[in-house]
Motif scaffolding. Structure first.
Motif, PDB file in Angstrom:
ATOM      1  N   THR A  71       0.843  -1.194   0.000  1.00  0.00           N
ATOM      2  CA  THR A  71       0.000   0.000   0.000  1.00  0.00           C
ATOM      3  C   THR A  71       0.880   1.246   0.000  1.00  0.00           C
ATOM      4  O   THR A  71       2.083   1.173   0.237  1.00  0.00           O
ATOM      5  CB  THR A  71      -0.920   0.068   1.237  1.00  0.00           C
ATOM      6  OG1 THR A  71      -0.125   0.263   2.417  1.00  0.00           O
ATOM      7  CG2 THR A  71      -1.746  -1.196   1.388  1.00  0.00           C
ATOM      8  N   ARG A  72       0.231   2.378  -0.220  1.00  0.00           N
ATOM      9  CA  ARG A  72       0.937   3.640  -0.159  1.00  0.00           C
ATOM     10  C   ARG A  72       0.025   4.648   0.527  1.00  0.00           C
ATOM     11  O   ARG A  72      -0.969   5.083  -0.060  1.00  0.00           O
ATOM     12  CB  ARG A  72       1.285   4.139  -1.567  1.00  0.00           C
ATOM     13  CG  ARG A  72       2.047   5.459  -1.543  1.00  0.00           C
ATOM     14  CD  ARG A  72       3.466   5.275  -1.966  1.00  0.00           C
ATOM     15  NE  ARG A  72       4.293   6.376  -1.525  1.00  0.00           N
ATOM     16  CZ  ARG A  72       5.574   6.498  -1.854  1.00  0.00           C
ATOM     17  NH1 ARG A  72       6.145   5.601  -2.609  1.00  0.00           N
ATOM     18  NH2 ARG A  72       6.283   7.500  -1.408  1.00  0.00           N
ATOM     19  N   SER A  73       0.305   4.965   1.761  1.00  0.00           N
ATOM     20  CA  SER A  73      -0.513   5.924   2.499  1.00  0.00           C
ATOM     21  C   SER A  73      -0.040   7.341   2.187  1.00  0.00           C
ATOM     22  O   SER A  73       1.156   7.580   2.027  1.00  0.00           O
ATOM     23  CB  SER A  73      -0.405   5.662   3.997  1.00  0.00           C
ATOM     24  OG  SER A  73      -0.974   4.416   4.321  1.00  0.00           O
ATOM     25  N   TYR A  74      -0.984   8.266   2.123  1.00  0.00           N
ATOM     26  CA  TYR A  74      -0.621   9.633   1.760  1.00  0.00           C
ATOM     27  C   TYR A  74      -1.576  10.623   2.409  1.00  0.00           C
ATOM     28  O   TYR A  74      -2.626  10.257   2.925  1.00  0.00           O
ATOM     29  CB  TYR A  74      -0.607   9.807   0.249  1.00  0.00           C
ATOM     30  CG  TYR A  74      -1.869   9.386  -0.469  1.00  0.00           C
ATOM     31  CD1 TYR A  74      -2.773  10.336  -0.916  1.00  0.00           C
ATOM     32  CD2 TYR A  74      -2.138   8.051  -0.716  1.00  0.00           C
ATOM     33  CE1 TYR A  74      -3.920   9.971  -1.594  1.00  0.00           C
ATOM     34  CE2 TYR A  74      -3.284   7.664  -1.387  1.00  0.00           C
ATOM     35  CZ  TYR A  74      -4.172   8.632  -1.820  1.00  0.00           C
ATOM     36  OH  TYR A  74      -5.313   8.252  -2.480  1.00  0.00           O
ATOM     37  N   SER A  75      -1.203  11.862   2.391  1.00  0.00           N
ATOM     38  CA  SER A  75      -1.966  12.915   3.042  1.00  0.00           C
ATOM     39  C   SER A  75      -3.196  13.266   2.218  1.00  0.00           C
ATOM     40  O   SER A  75      -3.091  13.796   1.115  1.00  0.00           O
ATOM     41  CB  SER A  75      -1.084  14.158   3.225  1.00  0.00           C
ATOM     42  OG  SER A  75      -1.845  15.246   3.695  1.00  0.00           O
ATOM     43  N   LEU A  76      -4.372  12.997   2.765  1.00  0.00           N
ATOM     44  CA  LEU A  76      -5.604  13.264   2.037  1.00  0.00           C
ATOM     45  C   LEU A  76      -5.898  14.756   1.935  1.00  0.00           C
ATOM     46  O   LEU A  76      -6.770  15.161   1.169  1.00  0.00           O
ATOM     47  CB  LEU A  76      -6.773  12.548   2.713  1.00  0.00           C
ATOM     48  CG  LEU A  76      -6.662  11.027   2.809  1.00  0.00           C
ATOM     49  CD1 LEU A  76      -7.939  10.458   3.396  1.00  0.00           C
ATOM     50  CD2 LEU A  76      -6.393  10.408   1.448  1.00  0.00           C
ATOM     51  N   ALA A  77      -5.209  15.579   2.698  1.00  0.00           N
ATOM     52  CA  ALA A  77      -5.395  17.026   2.613  1.00  0.00           C
ATOM     53  C   ALA A  77      -4.562  17.638   1.486  1.00  0.00           C
ATOM     54  O   ALA A  77      -4.749  18.811   1.149  1.00  0.00           O
ATOM     55  CB  ALA A  77      -5.016  17.683   3.947  1.00  0.00           C
ATOM     56  N   HIS A  78      -3.652  16.888   0.910  1.00  0.00           N
ATOM     57  CA  HIS A  78      -2.768  17.399  -0.138  1.00  0.00           C
ATOM     58  C   HIS A  78      -3.541  17.515  -1.452  1.00  0.00           C
ATOM     59  O   HIS A  78      -4.180  16.554  -1.893  1.00  0.00           O
ATOM     60  CB  HIS A  78      -1.583  16.462  -0.316  1.00  0.00           C
ATOM     61  CG  HIS A  78      -0.410  17.083  -0.998  1.00  0.00           C
ATOM     62  ND1 HIS A  78      -0.450  17.511  -2.306  1.00  0.00           N
ATOM     63  CD2 HIS A  78       0.849  17.352  -0.557  1.00  0.00           C
ATOM     64  CE1 HIS A  78       0.723  18.005  -2.646  1.00  0.00           C
ATOM     65  NE2 HIS A  78       1.526  17.937  -1.606  1.00  0.00           N
ATOM     66  N   PRO A  79      -3.512  18.677  -2.106  1.00  0.00           N
ATOM     67  CA  PRO A  79      -4.252  18.850  -3.368  1.00  0.00           C
ATOM     68  C   PRO A  79      -3.895  17.814  -4.428  1.00  0.00           C
ATOM     69  O   PRO A  79      -4.772  17.352  -5.169  1.00  0.00           O
ATOM     70  CB  PRO A  79      -3.860  20.263  -3.816  1.00  0.00           C
ATOM     71  CG  PRO A  79      -3.458  20.963  -2.565  1.00  0.00           C
ATOM     72  CD  PRO A  79      -2.828  19.910  -1.692  1.00  0.00           C
TER      73      PRO A  79
END
Length: 235
Positions: A71-79
């Protein structure tokens, strides 16, 4: 999505064709939280999830159900995350819009942001984009630094320091007054992320069902997952 604008539809095509052949209906369960294409992270190095303890959670791998789970988790607030997720789901929905088998999409499933449990503080991301958004949230809500300090009982030097303060995640000796603001802010950017995905799907397939699962109706989903059921009334 094996590269920017490059796709390998082989597995999904065979799955859909098999369902069509025997008359099955299906919902594609494509949980966007942990499936960032690698090229997005390469173009935006600040997009990885950052926990309050300072651990950067990007690429993740473990053994799961007798196989390898990547998986690759990432910042959901990032445009860039919002744009990449919406663009990908638009292309998926566009490809299968005329399928007799595909009836819709699940874009948030069960434990969602809580996974991997021990590494994400139940989804509390303090990456640069998330903190910058929280700073703007505080400015709009309180107007002046004096009012923010009065309400919080703190002596922050500026809004940036208030947004960066990670003591809001601590419960001892007593909860930080900013915790409630953080929950409301997080709920708003989560809804913005998933509504963008939903709208992208609907543009390609207006009849598609778009669902979020496991949001909870007792408040726990809001605190732990970062979302409130009322945010998704149209999903």
């Amino acid at each position: 999505e094996i590269g920017k604008g490059q796709y390998d539809w082989g597995f999904l095509d065979r799955l859909v064709e098999d369902c069509e052949a025997v008359g099955l209906k299906m919902l594609h369960d494509i949980e966007m939280v942990h499936h960032l294409p690698d090229w997005v992270a390469q173009e935006h190095p600040d997009i990885d999830w950052l926990s309050p303890t300072g651990e950067r959670l990007g690429f993740y791998h473990r053994k799961f159900c007798y196989t390898d789970y990547y998986t690759r988790s990432y910042s959901l607030a990032h445009p860039a995350a919002r744009e990449a997720a919406a663009d990908f789901m638009h292309k998926v929905a566009q490809r299968y819009a005329r399928s007799s088998a595909v009836v819709g999409y699940i874009v948030f499933e069960e434990i969602g942001l809580n996974y991997p449990h021990a590494r994400t503080w139940f989804g509390q991301d303090v990456g640069p984009a998330t903190v910058a958004g929280f700073e703007e949230y505080l400015r709009q809500k309180y107007g002046t630094l004096a009012e923010l300090n009065r309400r919080y009982g703190r002596t922050y030097r500026d809004f940036a320091e208030a947004a960066e303060d990670r003591t809001r995640f601590e419960v001892q000796p007593k909860p930080h007054r900013g915790w409630s603001d953080w929950c409301h802010y997080r709920s708003a950017y989560m809804a913005r992320f998933y509504r963008g995905v939903r709208d992208a799907i609907k543009r390609a397939d207006p009849e598609a069902i778009v669902a979020v699962s496991g949001t909870g109706g007792d408040g726990c989903g809001w605190i732990v997952q970062g979302i409130r059921g009322e945010e998704f009334d149209s999903m």
